[in-house]
Scaffold this active site. Structure first.
Site, PDB file in Angstrom:
ATOM      1  N   LYS A 190       0.846  -1.195   0.000  1.00  0.00           N
ATOM      2  CA  LYS A 190       0.000   0.000   0.000  1.00  0.00           C
ATOM      3  C   LYS A 190       0.879   1.242   0.000  1.00  0.00           C
ATOM      4  O   LYS A 190       1.523   1.567   0.991  1.00  0.00           O
ATOM      5  CB  LYS A 190      -0.933   0.052   1.207  1.00  0.00           C
ATOM      6  CG  LYS A 190      -2.064   1.081   1.015  1.00  0.00           C
ATOM      7  CD  LYS A 190      -2.593   1.642   2.303  1.00  0.00           C
ATOM      8  CE  LYS A 190      -1.826   2.834   2.799  1.00  0.00           C
ATOM      9  NZ  LYS A 190      -1.909   4.015   1.907  1.00  0.00           N
ATOM     10  N   PRO A 191       0.910   1.960  -1.135  1.00  0.00           N
ATOM     11  CA  PRO A 191       1.670   3.220  -1.155  1.00  0.00           C
ATOM     12  C   PRO A 191       0.900   4.323  -0.443  1.00  0.00           C
ATOM     13  O   PRO A 191      -0.314   4.214  -0.212  1.00  0.00           O
ATOM     14  CB  PRO A 191       1.797   3.512  -2.650  1.00  0.00           C
ATOM     15  CG  PRO A 191       0.609   2.850  -3.279  1.00  0.00           C
ATOM     16  CD  PRO A 191       0.315   1.637  -2.436  1.00  0.00           C
ATOM     17  N   THR A 231       4.178   7.581  14.310  1.00  0.00           N
ATOM     18  CA  THR A 231       4.060   6.774  15.513  1.00  0.00           C
ATOM     19  C   THR A 231       2.610   6.534  15.904  1.00  0.00           C
ATOM     20  O   THR A 231       2.246   5.437  16.351  1.00  0.00           O
ATOM     21  CB  THR A 231       4.816   7.450  16.673  1.00  0.00           C
ATOM     22  OG1 THR A 231       6.201   7.544  16.313  1.00  0.00           O
ATOM     23  CG2 THR A 231       4.702   6.658  17.958  1.00  0.00           C
ATOM     24  N   THR A 275      -0.049   6.238  13.948  1.00  0.00           N
ATOM     25  CA  THR A 275      -0.565   5.167  13.096  1.00  0.00           C
ATOM     26  C   THR A 275       0.072   3.831  13.471  1.00  0.00           C
ATOM     27  O   THR A 275      -0.596   2.791  13.487  1.00  0.00           O
ATOM     28  CB  THR A 275      -0.309   5.480  11.621  1.00  0.00           C
ATOM     29  OG1 THR A 275      -0.913   6.730  11.292  1.00  0.00           O
ATOM     30  CG2 THR A 275      -0.871   4.396  10.717  1.00  0.00           C
ATOM     31  N   LEU A 321      -2.264 -11.820  17.049  1.00  0.00           N
ATOM     32  CA  LEU A 321      -0.966 -12.397  17.429  1.00  0.00           C
ATOM     33  C   LEU A 321      -0.057 -12.482  16.197  1.00  0.00           C
ATOM     34  O   LEU A 321       0.599 -13.499  15.954  1.00  0.00           O
ATOM     35  CB  LEU A 321      -1.146 -13.775  18.085  1.00  0.00           C
ATOM     36  CG  LEU A 321      -1.874 -13.771  19.417  1.00  0.00           C
ATOM     37  CD1 LEU A 321      -2.017 -15.194  19.943  1.00  0.00           C
ATOM     38  CD2 LEU A 321      -1.156 -12.901  20.437  1.00  0.00           C
ATOM     39  N   GLU A 331       8.760   1.048  11.588  1.00  0.00           N
ATOM     40  CA  GLU A 331       9.805   2.084  11.501  1.00  0.00           C
ATOM     41  C   GLU A 331       9.067   3.410  11.556  1.00  0.00           C
ATOM     42  O   GLU A 331       8.416   3.815  10.606  1.00  0.00           O
ATOM     43  CB  GLU A 331      10.607   1.917  10.207  1.00  0.00           C
ATOM     44  CG  GLU A 331      11.951   2.633  10.240  1.00  0.00           C
ATOM     45  CD  GLU A 331      11.877   4.038   9.694  1.00  0.00           C
ATOM     46  OE1 GLU A 331      11.737   4.970  10.522  1.00  0.00           O
ATOM     47  OE2 GLU A 331      11.941   4.219   8.481  1.00  0.00           O
ATOM     48  N   GLY A 366       8.563   7.429  13.890  1.00  0.00           N
ATOM     49  CA  GLY A 366       9.069   8.801  13.860  1.00  0.00           C
ATOM     50  C   GLY A 366      10.385   8.982  14.581  1.00  0.00           C
ATOM     51  O   GLY A 366      10.951   8.057  15.174  1.00  0.00           O
ATOM     52  N   CYS A 419      12.519  10.679   8.493  1.00  0.00           N
ATOM     53  CA  CYS A 419      12.353  10.224   9.872  1.00  0.00           C
ATOM     54  C   CYS A 419      13.629  10.402  10.678  1.00  0.00           C
ATOM     55  O   CYS A 419      13.569  10.557  11.894  1.00  0.00           O
ATOM     56  CB  CYS A 419      11.902   8.772   9.887  1.00  0.00           C
ATOM     57  SG  CYS A 419      13.011   7.652   9.002  1.00  0.00           S
ATOM     58  N   GLU A 437       7.653  15.553  16.303  1.00  0.00           N
ATOM     59  CA  GLU A 437       8.240  15.464  14.966  1.00  0.00           C
ATOM     60  C   GLU A 437       7.529  16.445  14.031  1.00  0.00           C
ATOM     61  O   GLU A 437       6.331  16.338  13.796  1.00  0.00           O
ATOM     62  CB  GLU A 437       8.118  14.036  14.429  1.00  0.00           C
ATOM     63  CG  GLU A 437       8.849  13.837  13.112  1.00  0.00           C
ATOM     64  CD  GLU A 437       8.805  12.392  12.656  1.00  0.00           C
ATOM     65  OE1 GLU A 437       9.819  11.909  12.134  1.00  0.00           O
ATOM     66  OE2 GLU A 437       7.756  11.746  12.821  1.00  0.00           O
ATOM     67  N   LYS A 452      12.369   2.835  21.522  1.00  0.00           N
ATOM     68  CA  LYS A 452      11.258   3.572  22.122  1.00  0.00           C
ATOM     69  C   LYS A 452      10.140   3.793  21.089  1.00  0.00           C
ATOM     70  O   LYS A 452       9.772   2.850  20.378  1.00  0.00           O
ATOM     71  CB  LYS A 452      11.781   4.881  22.734  1.00  0.00           C
ATOM     72  CG  LYS A 452      12.852   4.645  23.800  1.00  0.00           C
ATOM     73  CD  LYS A 452      13.219   5.893  24.567  1.00  0.00           C
ATOM     74  CE  LYS A 452      14.072   6.843  23.821  1.00  0.00           C
ATOM     75  NZ  LYS A 452      14.604   7.948  24.642  1.00  0.00           N
ATOM     76  N   GLY A 493       9.960   2.724  16.984  1.00  0.00           N
ATOM     77  CA  GLY A 493       9.607   1.513  16.269  1.00  0.00           C
ATOM     78  C   GLY A 493      10.042   0.212  16.893  1.00  0.00           C
ATOM     79  O   GLY A 493      10.645   0.170  17.972  1.00  0.00           O
TER      80      GLY A 493
END
Length: 495
Positions: A176-177, A235, A237, A249, A255, A257, A289, A390, A460, A463
């Site tokens: 998904k772009p 972050t 999202t 599960l 990856e 902010g 980022c 950010e 933290k 990610g």
């Protein structure tokens, strides 16, 4: 050369217009509409997932030996290089980035596929030490269907960093772009889907599914056939996706902010540090980022260094990405430019001094684009919102520090832990400081340099997990242990 994709999506191997709402993708430099792309629906996501599951289980792919899968990756790398100028121009049009950067990103994408092919061909599985009358081994198998959700700032490179290892691991992928910048992902999808056809591999191994994250992205994460999701983006999202993954599960790579510190010690090479600090935050117009958006300078050097920095930042050339002289290109979208401007207004309200920039550039050249001047702020503590949140734009906040303990306390006083830069002539100081800073990547006397062979990720709120490196493929596989009994007598049975 692939044509510019519009009005189409790749759904389970079939190119067709998505049945969802249309959205315009806009050239950030001019405000002109480049293309209209229709989003896919939740039902089409399900169709793509079902097609991906069939393709992943197809013996033509499931039983393909690693060096044969590597052929696909080598083929894609060659096609990216053959179409490099088209892909770079397309990404510049869609994101606003300067051509020099998009050319480098395209080259990086080709290198990612080629490196991953080599890592795949040479990957080893282990015979583990025996502790009984058996031989034990560890093997790796595909997860099956992987969802890959990418941001708008560097799509071609980000796509490659997910697609190459996921395919190498024997999976099918739902890509998904970002809804603002889908064009280069769709073009890359054409190269890969054409390669699958040429090599006689199942067409459903790749789907490219444009649309908004709250609809398409959420449908990918929640679909029961999707066995892993890898996400690069914000972050907030990322947390939402992590909750959805936890309900299944399901493994997740995030990856997210950053609010990365870049540090200038008193003994630094000032010329190198000035260039590195500017490159670290103002290249990509700060839309990275790992942007070095918090500058910590030794107090005895602070006034002179920041004064010279401000003078040089004020001379950076702002313009369209197609102009070879441009150093700071427009931001990706007018809405994002407004968000960056709002943060600078907030900084003023918090008492910050705007040392340079802090406004939309004036002039006819900039009237229709999403431009913002490179900005340097100071006069606020590390607790100010502009030091903690950010901004994702060309905004740098400068702060002094007194000693190493003060520096480490301020640098680590952040919810993020993605990257850090250190400028010093003292390798011992760099080593000690680099180990104390909470960041997944530390650059010493350089910044924003990447190697596909070196793992990348954050700590933290920046990610979970790592991309790149030889183990990057393994993150898209499941590990299985096999025991081969060697005893000549039956197992003891107490029954």
């Amino acid at each position: 050369m692939p044509r510019t994709p519009a009005d189409e999506a790749l759904i389970a191997g079939e190119w067709r217009r998505g049945a969802g709402a249309p959205a315009h993708t806009v050239d950030p430099a001019t405000g002109h509409v480049l293309a209209t792309v229709h989003a896919v629906t939740v039902e089409e996501v399900a169709e793509a997932a079902e097609g991906a599951a069939r393709a992943a289980a197809d013996p033509r792919w499931r039983n393909l030996l690693p060096h044969r899968r590597a052929q696909l990756l080598h083929r894609v790398a060659a096609l990216i290089e053959e179409n490099a100028e088209h892909l770079a121009a397309l990404q510049t049009a869609d994101t606003g980035k300067v051509l020099a950067e998009t050319r480098a990103l395209v080259a990086s994408a080709a290198g990612t596929f080629r490196y991953t092919a080599a890592a795949l061909e040479t990957a080893e599985e282990a015979i583990t030490p025996s502790r009984g009358a058996y031989v034990t081994m560890s093997v790796y198998e595909p997860i099956g269907v992987v969802g890959a959700i990418n941001p708008w700032n560097s799509p071609v490179a980000s796509d490659a960093q997910k697609l190459a290892p996921a395919l190498a691991g024997g999976n099918a992928v739902l890509l998904k772009p970002a809804d603002w910048t889908p064009l280069v992902s769709l073009a890359l999808g054409r190269l890969i889907s054409g390669s699958l056809d040429e090599l006689g591999l199942p067409a459903g191994l790749l789907s490219v599914l444009p649309g908004r994250g709250g609809g398409v992205g959420d449908a990918i994460v929640r679909h029961p056939l999707v066995g892993k999701v890898t996400f690069t983006g914000g972050t907030t999202t990322g947390r939402t996706l992590a909750h959805a993954a936890a309900e299944k599960l399901m493994p997740l790579s995030l990856e997210l902010g950053g609010k990365s510190p870049t540090v200038v010690l008193a003994d630094a090479d000032v010329e190198q540090a000035l260039a590195g600090v500017m490159f670290g935050v103002f290249s990509s117009s700060g839309q990275s980022c790992i942007a070095g958006s918090r500058l910590f300078v030794a107090r005895e050097l602070y006034d002179d260094f920041v004064g010279e920095l401000v003078e040089r930042v004020g001379k950076l050339r702002v313009g369209p990405g197609t102009d070879p002289a441009t150093q700071v290109a427009p931001l990706v979208h007018h809405k994002h430019r407004d968000s960056v401007a709002a943060y600078v207004d907030l900084a003023r309200a918090e008492g910050a001094r705007v040392l340079c920039g802090g406004a939309v550039p004036e002039g006819e050249r900039y009237a229709d684009g999403a431009y913002y001047l490179p900005t340097v702020l100071d006069g606020v503590p590390n607790t100010a919102r502009v030091c903690r949140e950010e901004i994702f734009g060309p905004v740098l906040v400068a702060l002094p520090f007194d000693d190493e303990d003060d520096l480490v306390a301020q640098a680590n006083d952040s919810v993020y832990g993605l990257a850090c830069g250190i400028w010093t002539r003292d390798h011992r100081a760099a080593w000690q400081l680099g180990r104390r800073i909470e960041a997944g990547t530390v650059w010493i006397n350089t910044y924003k340099q990447f190697s596909i062979s070196t793992p990348f990720g954050g700590m933290k709120d920046s990610g979970l997990g790592r991309e790149k490196g030889r183990d990057g493929i393994r993150s898209y596989q499941r590990q299985k242990s096999l025991y081969w009994g060697t005893a000549e007598t039956p197992l003891p049975w107490a029954g």
